[in-house]
Design a protein around this motif. Structure first.
Motif, mmCIF file in Angstrom:
data_model
loop_
_atom_site.group_PDB
_atom_site.id
_atom_site.type_symbol
_atom_site.label_atom_id
_atom_site.label_comp_id
_atom_site.label_asym_id
_atom_site.label_seq_id
_atom_site.Cartn_x
_atom_site.Cartn_y
_atom_site.Cartn_z
ATOM 1 N N ARG A 111 13.929 107.359 59.786
ATOM 2 C CA ARG A 111 13.150 106.892 60.545
ATOM 3 C C ARG A 111 11.201 107.515 59.870
ATOM 4 O O ARG A 111 10.606 107.165 59.579
ATOM 5 C CB ARG A 111 12.525 107.655 62.488
ATOM 6 C CG ARG A 111 11.960 106.752 62.889
ATOM 7 C CD ARG A 111 12.274 107.349 64.834
ATOM 8 N NE ARG A 111 13.819 107.595 64.459
ATOM 9 C CZ ARG A 111 14.514 109.059 65.587
ATOM 10 N NH1 ARG A 111 13.730 109.395 65.584
ATOM 11 N NH2 ARG A 111 15.309 108.935 65.555
ATOM 12 N N GLY A 147 10.341 105.086 56.740
ATOM 13 C CA GLY A 147 9.896 103.826 56.878
ATOM 14 C C GLY A 147 8.713 103.902 57.436
ATOM 15 O O GLY A 147 7.707 103.296 57.115
ATOM 16 N N THR A 205 6.411 104.509 54.714
ATOM 17 C CA THR A 205 6.897 103.443 53.810
ATOM 18 C C THR A 205 5.460 102.578 53.866
ATOM 19 O O THR A 205 4.678 101.605 52.975
ATOM 20 C CB THR A 205 7.645 103.042 53.279
ATOM 21 O OG1 THR A 205 8.443 103.554 52.864
ATOM 22 C CG2 THR A 205 7.738 101.532 52.424
ATOM 23 N N SER A 254 9.144 97.571 54.703
ATOM 24 C CA SER A 254 10.198 98.639 54.871
ATOM 25 C C SER A 254 10.957 97.836 55.290
ATOM 26 O O SER A 254 11.145 97.012 56.445
ATOM 27 C CB SER A 254 9.605 99.754 55.501
ATOM 28 O OG SER A 254 10.521 100.408 56.310
ATOM 29 N N GLU A 283 14.581 98.504 56.911
ATOM 30 C CA GLU A 283 15.773 98.959 57.725
ATOM 31 C C GLU A 283 17.221 98.691 57.465
ATOM 32 O O GLU A 283 16.884 97.342 58.630
ATOM 33 C CB GLU A 283 15.087 99.939 58.519
ATOM 34 C CG GLU A 283 14.382 101.197 58.228
ATOM 35 C CD GLU A 283 13.862 101.860 59.547
ATOM 36 O OE1 GLU A 283 15.179 101.751 60.139
ATOM 37 O OE2 GLU A 283 13.130 102.545 59.145
#
Ligand code: NDP
Length: 296
Positions: free
Chosen positions: A52, A55, A58, A65, A67
């Motif tokens: 988390r 992300g 980023t 980002s 994920e």
């Protein structure tokens, strides 16, 4: 002597700001946005927290980002297929597979399936070999962060005696290679090292990466040495949960010239260097000059 505190939190913020500046320039001048893909298999709570925050940061520096959260019982075949897809996606410049993986997945196989040019953790066997032979590589984030702080504090590290306590593949060994690359005389200590206190007492630079709370006491530290504490250990003290390093901070700070605290030392530098590595990977992929001061 009272040690100067090396503020990793402030330094990491500076690195992230540098990355953000470069990302903005890349977008404006080249129409390129660096992208980092993070793959998480399973629901390990600590890994979820790391993913988390990776992300979030980023996006904060202006990168894309991506994920990918996979079920705990994802097969190796499906995970390798995802990595293959990311390897071939030109919008993805960095790939990170969050470790540890569930037991049924072969970590080495998975890591070595990442395109080495996108291996922003620097764990691929090609990057390990390139670093070991002093060639351009992707460098593991935590040791890169330590190196940046040491260079910032000392300027040149040439000729200094450095002791790295710990020989793991993700911290100790790459740290030793980086210090050697900067012309330190390097000793790697580990659980079988004889007379560890004497070995540590010789060092101008001590990097502790052991995973044992406050194992290195102040009287092992040479007067004026620089101490980089990589350890992150959760302990209970006075009925409270506390985070401490591998170095006994209070006694070491009385002898060291400079020291990183825990928390707020090496920890914040790790994610900052992940972002720096993603930017570097993006510049290399597009044959653009590498960002200055953000690589080994
Ligand atoms: P590992 O457990 O993989 O390696 C620990 C190393 O310490 C081993 O080489 C081991 O020696 C050595 N060691 C253990 N006991 C002793 C001892 N009594 N004397 C001397 N050496 C000893 O740990 P990691 O390298 O993954 O992590 C080390 C620490 O750094 C941990 O606290 C971890 O949480 C932290 N960390 C922090 C990060 C950050 O972002 N700040 C990132 C990564 C790790 P041997 O090989 O002989 O067993």
């Amino acid at each position: 002597m009272v040690a100067q505190v090396i503020d990793g939190k402030a330094f990491a913020a500076k690195v992230r700001a540098q990355v953000a500046d470069q990302v903005a320039k890349l977008k404006e001048e080249n129409g390129i946005t660096p992208g980092l893909a993070v793959v998480l298999v399973g629901e390990d709570p600590a890994s979820q927290v790391y993913v988390r925050s990776k992300g979030k940061m980023t996006v904060e520096v202006g990168m894309n980002s991506y994920e990918h959260k996979l079920d705990v019982d994802t097969s190796e075949k499906d995970l390798l297929a995802l990595i293959d897809k990311l390897n071939n996606d030109p919008a993805v410049h960095g790939i990170l597979v969050q470790l540890p993986l569930p037991k049924h997945l072969n970590e080495d196989l998975v890591i070595n399936s990442i395109d080495p040019a996108k291996d922003v953790d620097g764990f691929h066997i090609s990057n390990v070999g390139l670093l070991g032979t002093g060639q351009k590589s992707m460098v593991p984030c935590t040791p890169l962060g330590c190196l940046m702080m040491l260079r910032d504090h000392h300027g040149s590290l040439s000729g200094m005696d450095a002791v790295v306590v710990g020989r793991s593949n993700i911290v100790g060994k790459p740290m030793a290679q980086l210090l050697l690359g900067d012309s330190c005389t390097v000793t790697i200590a580990h659980s079988r090292t004889k007379d560890l206190p004497d070995v540590v007492r010789r060092a101008d630079i001590v990097v502790a990466a052991v995973g044992r709370p406050e194992m290195v006491p102040g009287d092992w530290i040479k007067e004026g040495a620089t101490v980089i504490d990589v350890g992150i250990n959760r302990i209970e003290r006075d009925g409270k949960n506390k985070l401490v390093g591998d170095v006994d901070y209070a006694s070491a700070a009385e002898r060291a010239g400079a020291i990183t605290p825990v928390p707020g030392g090496v920890g914040p530098m790790t994610i900052a260097c992940l972002l720096a590595n993603t930017l570097t990977a993006c510049c290399r992929a597009n044959k653009l000059p590498e960002p200055e001061g953000l690589t080994a």
